[in-house]
Design a protein around this motif. Structure first.
Motif, short mmCIF file in Angstrom:
data_model
loop_
_atom_site.label_atom_id
_atom_site.label_comp_id
_atom_site.label_asym_id
_atom_site.label_seq_id
_atom_site.Cartn_x
_atom_site.Cartn_y
_atom_site.Cartn_z
N GLN A 79 0.75 -1.09 -0.09
CA GLN A 79 -0.15 -0.18 0.04
C GLN A 79 0.82 1.18 0.03
O GLN A 79 2.10 1.41 0.78
N SER A 80 0.53 2.25 -0.83
CA SER A 80 1.20 3.60 -0.79
C SER A 80 0.82 4.37 0.44
O SER A 80 -0.17 4.25 0.88
N LEU A 81 1.88 5.01 0.92
CA LEU A 81 1.67 6.03 2.10
C LEU A 81 2.15 7.44 1.67
O LEU A 81 3.03 7.59 1.05
N TYR A 82 1.25 8.65 2.23
CA TYR A 82 1.61 9.77 2.05
C TYR A 82 1.84 10.42 3.30
O TYR A 82 1.38 9.77 4.48
N CYS A 83 2.34 11.83 3.27
CA CYS A 83 2.42 12.40 4.59
C CYS A 83 2.42 13.90 4.46
O CYS A 83 2.96 14.40 3.68
N GLY A 84 1.67 14.67 5.39
CA GLY A 84 1.33 15.97 5.45
C GLY A 84 0.88 16.48 3.97
O GLY A 84 0.23 15.89 3.44
N GLN A 85 1.27 17.92 3.72
CA GLN A 85 0.66 18.52 2.56
C GLN A 85 1.29 18.21 1.34
O GLN A 85 1.18 18.67 0.24
N SER A 86 2.76 17.46 1.53
CA SER A 86 3.62 17.39 0.40
C SER A 86 2.93 16.20 -0.55
O SER A 86 2.29 15.06 -0.06
N LYS A 87 2.90 16.57 -1.79
CA LYS A 87 2.61 15.34 -2.92
C LYS A 87 3.63 14.27 -3.15
O LYS A 87 4.86 14.47 -2.84
#
Length: 460
Positions: free
Chosen positions: A407-415
């Protein structure tokens, strides 16, 4: 959170509460002190006669707890071997204050209570009164640290009910594997009352053979070695493998150190903790010609990457031997804190190259959560090497784990994708993009998010 750590500010120094714990039959002697508001406690536990482990507990300002969602505690284990968790992990990675004693916005205190320990004895503020008392095996370390935990459940009242997570970095992963197994056995025997909820292994030296064999293909793939150098490095790596298989662990460590020297010479001095850097870019490398042996060079290089985080205002060495030592009050006056103890590094020579895969299997068999997380840019404990040792597990869920998509994970406002994760039952693996060996220092946002998920923090 703008100021996560204001109650922990170091200056002016708060008056200390000093309490000498009574000596109990069969238990370790301890000296404990802390801040009047209870937000910090620290002390020494005499884990064996004349062998003293130093610990430092921080209570999270966000701490909320309910029977359904108990607040977790993270015990941080630094690597090296011989590196100081109370110094490096605390002030350079995940603790409440940075090296300038300013609040860290990404402190893991936002998700859990934290305990840092200078482990094993002889590291950082921990000390022995006789060098023959230094540990020579990972399991001796585990016995000492288990004794420490038996004392801490009395010194830190929340520890008996709080889910405990051993979170390790580098060689600390071998400490976590053996300590985790030791604690689990003690709990099952009724000798220790803690809830060991998980072990997290960050860029951890679990299988020296698999990491050693990964260096050449990784560095070839990112153009830090060419085919000629790759052939030379491969021959040395295969020799390391043969020595490990034959139980010649001290010889294997020497051959491994020779391999690192070959890689350094033929790669333009690649930083083994981040292949986008050269080792000469880091301040510690300037110190290495003065040491006496190749193994001591490697011990110093462990702290190289984190050492580069020092600011113009403060260095980790200056605060640990200055304002922090003054704050703590109980550190012996003649004890000089160093980033990595060469004596501790050298005494583990016969255990350094031993794998700890069996201990991970034991933890999985008990149903304890095991998390592996690895920085994409690390070489010394590469992601490829971590994937290789995971595939050697005998755990009955391995086939299902390996078959699942990430699964892909993202963080904060950054793309953009920051990490990937795969989970099946009680095994979890995080691939952290854009990070080297020291994930929390390189990618603090995703590291904080990850620790919230690992611990199932109520703050998540």
């Amino acid at each position: 959170m703008d100021r996560p750590c204001c109650p922990l500010a170091l200056l002016p120094l708060l008056p200390l509460l000093l309490c000498l714990a009574s000596l109990r039959a069969g238990s370790a002697a301890s000296i404990t002190t802390g801040t009047p508001d209870g937000s910090e406690r620290w002390g020494y536990v005499e884990v064996r006669p004349k062998a003293h482990l130093f610990w430092w507990y921080y209570k999270s300002p966000q701490r909320t707890s309910s029977p359904a969602k108990p607040w977790p505690t993270v015990l941080w284990l630094q690597g090296g071997p011989g590196a100081s968790g109370v110094g490096l992990g605390n002030f350079l990675e995940v603790g409440p204050l940075d090296v300038n004693l300013k609040p860290r916005n990404s402190t893991w205190l936002q998700k859990a209570d934290l305990i840092f320990v200078d482990n094993p004895v002889g590291v950082g503020y921990s000390y022995v009164e006789d060098d023959t008392l230094l540990v020579t095996t990972d399991w001796q370390q585990a016995a000492d640290a288990t004794t420490l935990l038996k004392a801490l459940v009395k010194e830190v009242p929340t520890l008996q009910s709080s889910p405990l997570f051993l979170v390790a970095e580098s060689y600390g992963g071998k400490y976590a594997a053996t300590l985790g197994a030791s604690v689990a056995r003690a709990v099952r025997a009724g000798e220790l009352k803690v809830n060991l909820a998980g072990v997290a292994l960050g860029d951890s030296w679990i299988s020296p053979e698999d990491f050693t064999l990964s260096y050449t293909p990784l560095l070839l793939s990112v153009s830090r070695l060419d085919d000629n150098a790759g052939d030379e490095a491969n021959k040395k790596a295969e020799n390391v493998k043969r020595q490990i298989t034959g139980g010649q662990f001290a010889d294997a460590q020497r051959s491994w150190t020779d391999l690192l020297d070959i890689i350094g010479t033929r790669s333009g001095n690649v930083d083994m903790y981040n292949f986008l850097l050269d080792s000469g870019m880091d301040p510690v490398s300037a110190d290495t010609p003065t040491v006496s042996s190749p193994s001591n060079v490697q011990a110093l290089r462990y702290a190289t990457y984190l050492g580069s985080q020092d600011s113009d205002s403060n260095t980790i060495d200056s605060i640990m031997n200055g304002v922090i030592k003054e704050k703590l009050r109980i550190v012996p006056k003649d004890l000089k804190w160093v980033e990595v103890s060469q004596a501790v590094y050298n005494t583990l020579v016969n255990d350094f190259m031993k794998p700890r895969i069996d201990e991970i299997d034991e933890l999985l068999s008990y149903g304890i959560n095991v998390t592996v997380y690895n920085g994409q840019l690390d070489v010394i404990c590469s992601t490829n090497g971590a994937e290789a040792w995971v595939q050697k597990l005998k755990w009955d869920g391995l086939k299902s784990f390996l078959s699942l998509p990430r699964q892909s994970l993202y963080c904060g406002q950054s793309k953009g994708t920051k990490a990937f994760v795969r989970s099946y039952k009680n095994l979890h693996f995080y691939w952290i993009l854009g990070a080297g060996h020291f994930v929390p220092a390189d990618q603090p946002c995703i590291a904080l998010s990850m620790i919230g998920s690992i611990t199932q923090s109520p703050a998540s």
